[in-house]
Scaffold this active site. Structure first.
Site, PDB file in Angstrom:
ATOM      1  N   GLY A  34       5.108   1.296   5.403  1.00 59.02           N
ATOM      2  CA  GLY A  34       4.854   1.491   6.823  1.00 59.02           C
ATOM      3  C   GLY A  34       5.833   0.705   7.673  1.00 59.02           C
ATOM      4  N   GLY A 103      -3.575   3.820   5.169  1.00 57.00           N
ATOM      5  CA  GLY A 103      -3.177   5.160   4.763  1.00 57.00           C
ATOM      6  C   GLY A 103      -2.503   5.958   5.850  1.00 57.00           C
ATOM      7  N   GLU A 111      -0.880   1.954  -2.583  1.00 57.93           N
ATOM      8  CA  GLU A 111      -1.171   0.692  -1.912  1.00 57.93           C
ATOM      9  C   GLU A 111      -2.434   0.040  -2.468  1.00 57.93           C
ATOM     10  OE1 GLU A 111       0.771   1.382   2.529  1.00 57.93           O
ATOM     11  OE2 GLU A 111      -1.282   2.041   2.143  1.00 57.93           O
TER      12      GLU A 111
END
Length: 258
Positions: A34, A103, A111
């Site tokens: 991310g 997510g 993850e």
């Protein structure tokens, strides 16, 4: 460090810079996925370069693996590393119990596997991700493509009887095609508004045929580091249950840091 970063990016950088201080020479480290985790990977690469740290780094997505290799980190698989000392990752939401929704970047399965294969998980985020009750951010649920419509119907029946405020379910898209995870699965985003009982919901979701994993990370996170645009960081730790704010380091936003 570029001087024209947005306040959000400055906050993400501050949290990332603090998080990599927990990394020690010889560690096996999980690298999250991310926009916030990308800052962390860059900060970690700087430490490795400056201090000559020897690390094994396990990425949680192909995107993170590519970035880590590009920056010179020693990227290995979880199978090669075995067990991890520490995982550092971002989150879409966290509550006072350090329960998480993750997510948003589409990597929740890897993850969660990496985080639960670690002695410690540190989450890096900005203040906007702190909530009293989980659910404002859509809850991602990874499902296999075969029969995904039937899986969605079963999920709809489940949340219809759950302690939540919303019931909309959307298939995550990538342009005009369904988004595909690294495992080639789909993601259903559950727009729940509020999750009254995260533990029950997580358990029941994972019992539905076709569900691979959900984005509720419960009893996994040990520490949340919240960054602010002025360089301050606030640590929320499960051991103390008392958040503590640290002062702005004198050079946290000086040019040339990265």
């Amino acid at each position: 460090m570029p001087a024209d970063l947005s306040p959000i990016d400055r906050a993400k950088y501050a949290a990332s810079r603090r998080a990599v201080d927990f990394v020690e020479d010889g560690m096996r480290v999980g690298l999250g996925t991310g926009s916030t985790a990308a800052w962390m990977v860059r900060c970690l690469a700087e430490r490795v370069k400056a201090e000559g740290l020897t690390l094994q780094c396990v990425p949680t997505s192909t995107r993170t693996a590519e970035l880590g290799r590009e920056l010179g980190l020693n990227i290995v698989t979880l199978e090669e590393a075995g067990w991890l000392d520490l995982t550092i990752d971002g989150a879409d939401e966290f509550d006072p119990e350090l329960s998480l929704v993750k997510g948003g970047g589409g990597a929740l399965l890897q993850e969660k596997i990496v985080a639960t294969a670690s002695d410690r998980m540190i989450v890096i985020t900005d203040a906007a991700k702190e909530v009293k009750t989980l659910g404002a951010f859509p809850l991602p649920v990874e499902v296999i493509p075969f029969g995904w419509q039937a899986t969605r119907t079963l999920i709809a029946e489940l949340i219809g009887g759950s302690d939540v405020d919303g019931h909309e379910i959307t298939l995550r898209m990538n342009g005009d095609q369904p988004f595909r995870t690294d495992e080639n699965n789909y993601i259903l985003d559950l727009h729940l508004g509020r999750i009254g009982n995260p533990r029950e919901l997580s358990l029941l979701l994972n019992q539905i045929a076709g569900v691979v994993e959900n984005g509720l990370f419960l009893d996994i996170c040990d520490t949340v580091i919240v960054g602010y645009g002025d360089g301050r960081v606030e640590l929320h730790d499960m051991a103390t249950r008392t958040p503590g704010t640290e002062p702005v380091p004198g050079n946290v936003f000086t040019d040339g840091d990265l």
